[in-house]
Design a protein around this motif. Structure first.
Motif, PDB file in Angstrom:
ATOM      1  N   SER A  39       0.533  -1.376  -0.103  1.00  0.00           N
ATOM      2  CA  SER A  39       0.083   0.067  -0.038  1.00  0.00           C
ATOM      3  C   SER A  39       0.778   1.392   0.121  1.00  0.00           C
ATOM      4  CB  SER A  39      -0.839   0.041   1.289  1.00  0.00           C
ATOM      5  OG  SER A  39      -0.054   0.245   2.438  1.00  0.00           O
ATOM      6  N   ARG A  41       3.163   4.460  -0.923  1.00  0.00           N
ATOM      7  CA  ARG A  41       3.142   5.248  -1.843  1.00  0.00           C
ATOM      8  C   ARG A  41       4.497   5.073  -2.577  1.00  0.00           C
ATOM      9  NH1 ARG A  41       0.665  11.109   0.480  1.00  0.00           N
ATOM     10  NH2 ARG A  41      -1.376  10.295   0.468  1.00  0.00           N
ATOM     11  N   THR A 103      -1.866   5.533   3.365  1.00  0.00           N
ATOM     12  CA  THR A 103      -2.668   4.761   2.691  1.00  0.00           C
ATOM     13  C   THR A 103      -4.208   4.888   3.237  1.00  0.00           C
ATOM     14  OG1 THR A 103      -1.034   2.769   2.968  1.00  0.00           O
ATOM     15  CG2 THR A 103      -3.340   2.039   3.174  1.00  0.00           C
ATOM     16  N   ASP A 106      -4.955   8.029   0.919  1.00  0.00           N
ATOM     17  CA  ASP A 106      -5.098   7.487  -0.394  1.00  0.00           C
ATOM     18  C   ASP A 106      -6.664   6.844  -0.717  1.00  0.00           C
ATOM     19  OD1 ASP A 106      -2.910   8.432  -1.430  1.00  0.00           O
ATOM     20  OD2 ASP A 106      -1.985   6.533  -1.361  1.00  0.00           O
ATOM     21  N   ASP A 107      -6.921   6.083   0.471  1.00  0.00           N
ATOM     22  CA  ASP A 107      -8.350   5.433   0.357  1.00  0.00           C
ATOM     23  C   ASP A 107      -9.592   6.228   0.263  1.00  0.00           C
ATOM     24  OD1 ASP A 107      -7.723   2.507  -0.262  1.00  0.00           O
ATOM     25  OD2 ASP A 107      -8.759   2.081   1.503  1.00  0.00           O
ATOM     26  N   GLN A 306      -4.661   2.284  -7.781  1.00  0.00           N
ATOM     27  CA  GLN A 306      -5.324   2.296  -6.565  1.00  0.00           C
ATOM     28  C   GLN A 306      -6.885   1.831  -6.622  1.00  0.00           C
ATOM     29  OE1 GLN A 306      -3.919   3.316  -3.482  1.00  0.00           O
ATOM     30  NE2 GLN A 306      -2.254   4.553  -4.316  1.00  0.00           N
TER      31      GLN A 306
END
Length: 365
Positions: A39, A41, A103, A106-107, A306
């Protein structure tokens, strides 16, 4: 291949005649198949490696995302080597805290509301003081990330099938120990062609007795026969991938009748050579059979894609309407271990997303 219009999709199809599709970044989702180091970056990987003078292979720098195939053991070894290199840049508790926070960010950016992230503590134990200490660290970082981003996060502890089954029992007991502190499930990862899945049944029995979700990997690199093994011996509630169940209609019907969810990761399926292209990923067959499917990103660090991108690629490859995509998002919550009251709120948000015309653009003929 396109999915035949479903009853719940007809009204949305009428809207889409004159209006473009809704933004998938605003569609509420649960993310049920995401590996811990995977996960990270890409920019974080590069920065941490530079900080500590860690030499990264070109495929993780200038040639990123790497060209991968797991069609044979050599291909999987290369994939695993890249994963191990990436894991090596996590040197301090702050590194772990950063990974979990980013993470979560991002989600959230991709519409995530609930995340079940999978981690094998034994892969980090040597550097962080042991499996218990590392699990404590991860759960503390999860709490911090939730406070900062609003994303609700749970943990699935996974054993490595290339290690001894006794190690898996140790991890199953660890998962049970933390069942009231954010650990919701127990899994089995790594190359499913390695080892004997049956040998891990005792570990899964430990987790099952405690009421944990059982989520082994199966049905990606191996076909339907391995899915049956995961069902018969590990009593899987969800299958990590499971996509190749589409090759056996009788097995697929069993999965549907048992309510076993499939964590389908289209981009990684293609990257690893399971399917030649995204149009070959059999999502329409799975949906037509009535399977519960939750799309996941697997390892964005290695596959460059993603959560929202999984929905976008399937929309494009199979011409999915917004109602079908909304139903995929609903299934992700239904297959999760999210609290029922919270899931109900998010399901209502999906209905609102589908009913809204915000963000829709007229289609130019």
């Amino acid at each position: 291949m396109s999915v035949p219009p479903q009853p719940y999709e007809r009204e949305a199809r009428e809207v889409e005649v004159t209006l473009g599709p809704r933004s998938l970044a605003t569609l509420p989702k649960a993310h049920l198949h995401l590996h811990f180091t995977g996960s990270m970056r890409h920019g974080t990987l590069l920065e941490l490696a530079e900080r500590d003078g860690i030499a990264l292979p070109d495929s993780l720098v200038d040639e990123w995302p790497p060209q991968l195939s797991a069609a044979d053991e050599k291909g999987w070894f290369r994939f695993q080597r890249l994963y191990d290199v990436a894991r090596s840049v996590l040197r301090t508790p702050d590194d772990v805290r950063r990974l979990v926070r980013e993470t979560a960010e991002d989600d959230v950016r991709d519409g995530g509301r609930w995340l079940e992230i999978q981690v094998d503590p034994s892969g980090y134990a040597a550097r962080f003081g042991g499996i218990t200490e590392f699990t404590d660290l991860v759960l503390d970082c999860v709490r911090d990330a939730t406070e900062r981003t609003g994303l609700q996060i749970a943990v699935v502890i996974a054993a490595n099938r290339t290690r001894h089954p006794l190690d898996a029992r140790t991890l199953a007991r660890l998962a049970v120990q933390y069942a009231d502190r954010g650990v919701v499930g127990f899994g089995l990862s790594n190359d499913e062609r390695r080892g004997r899945t049956e040998d891990f049944a005792a570990a899964f029995a430990i987790a099952e007795r405690a009421g944990l979700l059982l989520a082994p990997h199966g049905g990606e690199l191996r076909g339907p026969e391995h899915v049956r093994t995961c069902l018969d011996h590990l009593h899987a509630d969800r299958l990590g991938h499971g996509v190749r169940a589409a090759e056996d209609p009788e097995l697929l019907d069993r999965i549907v009748q048992a309510g076993v969810a499939l964590e389908v990761c289209p981009v990684s399926n293609v990257a690893l050579g399971v399917y030649s292209d995204l149009t070959s990923v059999p999502l329409p067959q799975l949906l037509s059979a009535g399977a519960t499917v939750a799309l996941g990103a697997d390892d964005p660090l290695l596959f460059g894609s993603q959560l929202a991108s999984q929905y976008a690629t399937m929309r494009a490859a199979h011409e999915l309407g917004d109602a079908t995509l909304a139903e995929l998002a609903r299934m992700s919550f239904r297959a999760s271990r999210a609290p029922a009251d919270q899931a109900a709120v998010w399901l209502a948000e999906i209905d609102a997303w589908l009913a809204s015309r915000d963000g829709l653009e007229p289609v130019t003929n």
